[in-house]
Design an enzyme around this catalytic site. Sequence first.
Site, mmCIF file in Angstrom:
data_model
loop_
_atom_site.group_PDB
_atom_site.id
_atom_site.type_symbol
_atom_site.label_atom_id
_atom_site.label_comp_id
_atom_site.label_asym_id
_atom_site.label_seq_id
_atom_site.Cartn_x
_atom_site.Cartn_y
_atom_site.Cartn_z
ATOM 1 N N SER A 159 33.484 43.076 30.928
ATOM 2 C CA SER A 159 35.326 43.988 29.990
ATOM 3 C C SER A 159 36.590 43.766 30.998
ATOM 4 C CB SER A 159 34.818 45.264 29.085
ATOM 5 O OG SER A 159 34.407 46.047 30.232
ATOM 6 N N GLY A 160 37.201 44.334 30.483
ATOM 7 C CA GLY A 160 38.520 44.775 31.778
ATOM 8 C C GLY A 160 38.684 43.529 32.742
ATOM 9 N N SER A 161 38.484 41.733 32.621
ATOM 10 C CA SER A 161 39.063 40.502 32.835
ATOM 11 C C SER A 161 38.084 40.311 33.675
ATOM 12 C CB SER A 161 40.488 40.461 33.401
ATOM 13 O OG SER A 161 40.646 40.496 32.301
ATOM 14 N N GLY A 163 35.335 39.478 36.585
ATOM 15 C CA GLY A 163 34.680 37.876 36.813
ATOM 16 C C GLY A 163 35.611 37.090 35.832
ATOM 17 N N ARG A 283 36.334 48.834 19.833
ATOM 18 C CA ARG A 283 36.572 49.908 20.829
ATOM 19 C C ARG A 283 38.220 49.873 20.800
ATOM 20 N NH1 ARG A 283 38.849 48.110 25.363
ATOM 21 N NH2 ARG A 283 37.395 46.538 26.499
#
Length: 411
Positions: A159-161, A163, A283
Site C-alpha cells: 500500500s501507499g505507493s 515499490g 479500509r
Amino acid sequence: MAKRALILLEGSKGNGPLYVREAKRLGLHPITLATDPAQYDYLVAEGSQAIRVDTNDLEALISECSRLRATCDIAGITGFPGFEESLYVTVGKLCRHFNLPGPDPASIEQCCDKYVQRQLLAQAGVPMPAYRLAANAVEAEGAAAEIGLPVIVKPAVGSGSSGVRLCRTIDEVSDHTNYLLVGTHVSQSAPRILVEEFAHGPLYSTDTMGKAVIAAGHADFNRLPHFVPCGSMFPAPLTEDEHARIVDVSLSCLQALGLSWGPTNIEFRWTRRGPVVIEVNPRLPGWTTPRLIELAYGIDLVNEHIKLVIGDECDLRARHSRTAAARFLVPDRDGILDRIEGTGLAAAVPGVVDVRLYVAPNTPIVRKGDYQDMIGHVIAASTSPAATKATLQRAVDLIGWSITPFPALVE
C-alpha cells in the site's frame, strides 16, 4: 459498570489519534494492541492505554482480548493496516471470533492480493488497465513487451505507493523487478510482481462505507517515475455524468469483491475510455482524507466507522457542500532538514484550516519514492474550488525549508 472498550490493532500517525479522540468522545475506552506500542507517540500524548502483543499472532490476540473481557466490555475491534494490509484480515477474524460487527476476512484477504483483486474485477467486467503477473525479471520483461511501454511495476501486495514505479524501458522493468524481489517490499515466500499498463489521465478516488459512495476526490502525484502524493481535493471537479459513472464503477467494485461492510477507498484514472480502476483498498484512507471529507461534506468518517464497529447506526448524509483541499510538503533532496519556517504565517492565512509538520529540524531526510516522503501538509477550505486553490497556494508559498546534503562517503 464495566468500561466499554474499543480495541485498536496497531496504530497510525495519520488516523490513529483521530480514532483515539473520537472513541473517547463517544464514551469508549480505546485500547491499542501493538507489537511495539512505543512507535506511536500519540498514545502517550493522548493518555491512551496500550498493550504489547504480537499482532501477527491471531491466537495471542484472541488470548489478550479474552483477558481484557474479564474487566471490560469489548464494544468493537478495528485496526490500522500498514504496508501489508493483512492486519485488516486479522481484524475480521477477531470480530468473527467474538461475534462483533466487522469486515468479512475472506473478502478482505482476496482484495489485499492485488492480482486476485484484478482477476475478480475483470470477471465482473470492471474497466481496468491491462495487467500481468510475474515471478522474475524475465517474466516481467515479457509482460511489459505484451502490454506495451511504459508500464507500472509494483508488488502484488502492499500500500501507499511503496515499490510502485513507472518504467519506460525494458531495462528499467528488469532493474525495478530485481530491486523488488531482493528488497523489503516483497515479503512472501513466493515473490509476485504486477506489471500493468500505465493509464494516462487525472487521478480520482471514491470513499465508501458499506454499499454507500460517500465522496469523490481528486489527487495529484509528482516525482515520476515514483508516485509521491502532492495534493488532494474534495469534491473532485467532475461533471454530473462523470460523477455518476465513477459511482457506478465503484458499486461494481464493491459487489465484485464482496465488500459490503465498512470503509473502502477506490482509485481511478480517467482515460480516453473513461474511469479505469487502479486499486481498491478495503479500509479508510489515511493522512488528510478523513479531514477533507468532513470539511467538504460534513461527514466524519472516523466517527461513522466507529459507530459501525460498535453496532450503532451510521448517518452518512452530507451536511453541507464546500471545497476542501490539501497540499503536501515534499522535499526534493536527501539530507538533514536544517530548518522549516513560515508555518505560523501559513496558518494565519484566511481559509487555512490546518498546517502540520510530520518531522522536526535536524531530522535525516531519505526519500523512498512513496507517501513516506511527505514532511507536512496544509489544508484549506472555502465555498469555491478557485478560492480554495488560491488560499492553498498563498499558504504554501509562505513555508520554506533547507536541507543540507549528507556528507559524501570517502572510499
